[in-house]
Design a protein around this motif. Structure first.
Motif, mmCIF file in Angstrom:
data_model
loop_
_atom_site.group_PDB
_atom_site.id
_atom_site.type_symbol
_atom_site.label_atom_id
_atom_site.label_comp_id
_atom_site.label_asym_id
_atom_site.label_seq_id
_atom_site.Cartn_x
_atom_site.Cartn_y
_atom_site.Cartn_z
ATOM 1 N N GLY A 123 13.931 -2.575 3.751
ATOM 2 C CA GLY A 123 14.814 -1.577 3.156
ATOM 3 C C GLY A 123 15.002 -0.371 4.052
ATOM 4 N N ASP A 124 14.934 0.817 3.468
ATOM 5 C CA ASP A 124 15.145 2.039 4.238
ATOM 6 C C ASP A 124 13.828 2.682 4.661
ATOM 7 N N LEU A 125 12.736 1.923 4.635
ATOM 8 C CA LEU A 125 11.448 2.452 5.061
ATOM 9 C C LEU A 125 11.529 2.860 6.531
ATOM 10 N N PRO A 126 11.153 4.082 6.891
ATOM 11 C CA PRO A 126 11.216 4.498 8.298
ATOM 12 C C PRO A 126 10.405 3.564 9.181
ATOM 13 N N ARG A 127 10.998 3.182 10.315
ATOM 14 C CA ARG A 127 10.295 2.328 11.261
ATOM 15 C C ARG A 127 10.754 2.668 12.676
ATOM 16 N N LEU A 128 9.858 2.510 13.633
ATOM 17 C CA LEU A 128 10.239 2.675 15.035
ATOM 18 C C LEU A 128 9.422 1.714 15.887
ATOM 19 N N PHE A 129 9.880 1.514 17.127
ATOM 20 C CA PHE A 129 9.241 0.599 18.063
ATOM 21 C C PHE A 129 8.804 1.413 19.280
ATOM 22 N N VAL A 130 7.553 1.263 19.672
ATOM 23 C CA VAL A 130 7.035 2.001 20.818
ATOM 24 C C VAL A 130 6.394 0.996 21.773
ATOM 25 N N PHE A 131 6.764 1.072 23.050
ATOM 26 C CA PHE A 131 6.405 0.061 24.052
ATOM 27 C C PHE A 131 6.851 -1.313 23.555
ATOM 28 N N SER A 132 7.976 -1.326 22.899
ATOM 29 C CA SER A 132 8.555 -2.545 22.337
ATOM 30 C C SER A 132 10.008 -2.243 22.008
ATOM 31 N N GLN A 133 10.841 -3.283 21.993
ATOM 32 C CA GLN A 133 12.251 -3.116 21.661
ATOM 33 C C GLN A 133 12.656 -4.125 20.604
ATOM 34 N N ASN A 134 13.694 -3.771 19.873
ATOM 35 C CA ASN A 134 14.203 -4.625 18.816
ATOM 36 C C ASN A 134 15.690 -4.830 19.028
ATOM 37 N N LYS A 177 0.818 -1.209 0.000
ATOM 38 C CA LYS A 177 0.000 0.000 0.000
ATOM 39 C C LYS A 177 0.857 1.266 0.000
ATOM 40 N N ARG A 178 2.163 1.075 -0.055
ATOM 41 C CA ARG A 178 3.122 2.174 -0.117
ATOM 42 C C ARG A 178 3.054 3.076 1.122
ATOM 43 N N VAL A 179 2.927 2.450 2.303
ATOM 44 C CA VAL A 179 2.938 3.261 3.519
ATOM 45 C C VAL A 179 4.269 3.998 3.625
ATOM 46 N N ASP A 180 4.235 5.149 4.291
ATOM 47 C CA ASP A 180 5.430 5.979 4.414
ATOM 48 C C ASP A 180 6.302 5.566 5.589
ATOM 49 N N GLY A 181 5.785 4.734 6.487
ATOM 50 C CA GLY A 181 6.555 4.293 7.639
ATOM 51 C C GLY A 181 5.821 3.202 8.391
ATOM 52 N N LEU A 182 6.525 2.517 9.283
ATOM 53 C CA LEU A 182 5.942 1.453 10.088
ATOM 54 C C LEU A 182 6.234 1.712 11.562
ATOM 55 N N VAL A 183 5.222 1.476 12.399
ATOM 56 C CA VAL A 183 5.359 1.578 13.846
ATOM 57 C C VAL A 183 4.994 0.223 14.438
ATOM 58 N N PHE A 184 5.871 -0.307 15.290
ATOM 59 C CA PHE A 184 5.635 -1.603 15.919
ATOM 60 C C PHE A 184 5.412 -1.405 17.410
ATOM 61 N N THR A 185 4.395 -2.073 17.952
ATOM 62 C CA THR A 185 4.141 -1.998 19.382
ATOM 63 C C THR A 185 3.722 -3.374 19.884
ATOM 64 N N ALA A 186 3.560 -3.491 21.215
ATOM 65 C CA ALA A 186 3.342 -4.810 21.796
ATOM 66 C C ALA A 186 2.589 -4.688 23.115
ATOM 67 N N ARG A 187 2.329 -5.822 23.751
ATOM 68 C CA ARG A 187 1.651 -5.813 25.051
ATOM 69 C C ARG A 187 2.645 -5.770 26.205
ATOM 70 N N ARG A 188 3.922 -5.806 25.889
ATOM 71 C CA ARG A 188 4.950 -5.615 26.911
ATOM 72 C C ARG A 188 6.183 -5.032 26.232
ATOM 73 N N ALA A 189 7.004 -4.370 27.039
ATOM 74 C CA ALA A 189 8.117 -3.600 26.475
ATOM 75 C C ALA A 189 9.405 -4.405 26.354
#
Length: 361
Positions: free
Chosen positions: A157-168, A134-146
């Motif tokens: 690739g270089d698609l912007p992404r971040l993790f909130v209430f989650s770690q990678n 769908k050509r999203v401009d970025g991805l945000v990942f979250t979870a039920r625990r941090a």
């Protein structure tokens, strides 16, 4: 041209414009302007008189014309959409984050597509593929625990992404988390400020990072006040009301040194603690003050007495995630872990009035 259309002024709509499948040609014809002028007006581009732009936009809106979003995204190189992928099926943690995220993105006219991966790597991969399609401009990942989660199984690739209430575990990733250590320190400090000298800590399983961090914050507060923690006052169990009740049986067993303050690892544990204290006719806050963690209103407001708790400010985490992903879409880079402050919400379990907030950490 039929009789009804003869002499019609530009901008005067007819039944013809109510049909489905409107195009930019229809808007241009209705407004009495060129297709290029309509395009500039709807895209906010080019140099047009303000009254012309406003009139064209008003006519397009009245006609119910919606530009082809995919075609516009190809033209602009931006879809004005962001994907949110969570494994929090219950939504306890994700929904406040989503609300904050949408609040920030709405100002930039960016919509959010939300997907639930349910701890299934294959399902997560499918969601990522669909969102990238769908050509999203970025991805945000979250979870039920941090806690730390595995790396993504899909190359984005270089698609912007971040993790909130989650770690990678990718060292180049950017993660937004609540300050668990500071939150527990704030809870213990509050009990100490009320005159508590024997502060216990009843928490969940130690394999959770939040448990370890909150334990550190608890110890820091006691050390700063010159209090020596009693090892018998630190109890680790499960995230449940039942464990809270069992912990009270241990802390107030015959011959035990009973605490006068209890910091709980979450609100469910704290709810169980309050129930068990009430069953033992131990007054709260008269003899013991209790603080929970999460500020989950389902627990805090239904507890008797209403529960003082640490708020992780998940809505604020979502707003910060929105601000950061907007900047990342614009080309800025972020990596590492940023922990945002928690807040103490004082209620009757510590002798306060409902929803009285005290300080940030």
């Amino acid at each position: 041209m039929n009789k009804m259309e003869k002499g019609r002024a530009p901008g005067e709509t007819t039944q013809r414009t109510e049909r489905k499948g409107l195009t930019i040609h229809d808007v241009a014809r209705e407004a009495g302007v060129s297709i290029g002028t309509v395009s500039k007006a709807l895209n906010g581009a080019g140099s047009l008189k303000a009254e012309t732009r406003e009139r064209v936009v008003a006519i397009a809106r009245k006609m119910g014309f919606r530009p082809n979003d995919l075609a516009q995204s190809l033209h602009r190189g931006q879809s004005f959409t962001v994907g949110l992928i969570s494994n929090d099926s219950f939504g306890r943690f994700t929904m406040p984050i989503l609300e904050g995220l949408e609040r920030e993105l709405a100002a930039e006219r960016i919509a959010v597509f939300m997907s639930n991966a349910t701890d299934d790597p294959e399902r997560e991969r499918q969601h990522i593929d669909q969102l990238m399609g769908k050509r999203v401009d970025g991805l945000v990942f979250t979870a039920r625990r941090a806690d730390r989660r595995p790396s993504l199984t899909t190359n984005i690739g270089d698609l912007p992404r971040l993790f909130v209430f989650s770690q990678n575990d990718d060292p180049d990733s950017f993660c937004l988390l609540p300050d668990d250590e500071g939150g527990a320190r704030l809870a213990a400090e509050h009990l100490i400020s009320l005159g508590c000298k024997r502060v216990a800590h009843v928490t969940g399983p130690e394999h959770f990072e939040a448990v370890r961090l909150r334990l550190e914050g608890y110890h820091e507060a006691l050390a700063a006040a010159g209090l020596s923690p009693d090892p018998a006052h630190v109890l680790k169990g499960v995230w449940s009301e039942r464990w809270g009740r069992e912990a009270v049986d241990i802390l107030f067993a015959d011959g035990a040194t009973a605490p006068d303050g209890i910091v709980c690892g979450n609100d469910q544990i704290a709810r169980g603690v309050l129930e068990a204290l009430r069953d033992r006719d131990i007054p709260v806050p008269g003899s013991v003050c209790v603080v929970g963690f999460d500020n989950w209103d389902v627990m805090t407001e239904a507890a008797r007495p209403r529960l003082t708790s640490i708020d992780m400010n998940l809505y604020d985490l979502g707003r910060e995630a929105g601000r950061r992903i907007i900047r990342m879409i614009s080309g800025e880079k972020f990596k590492g872990v940023l922990r945002l402050p928690c807040t103490l919400v004082v209620r009757e379990s510590c002798g306060g009035t409902p929803t009285e907030r005290k300080g940030n950490v």
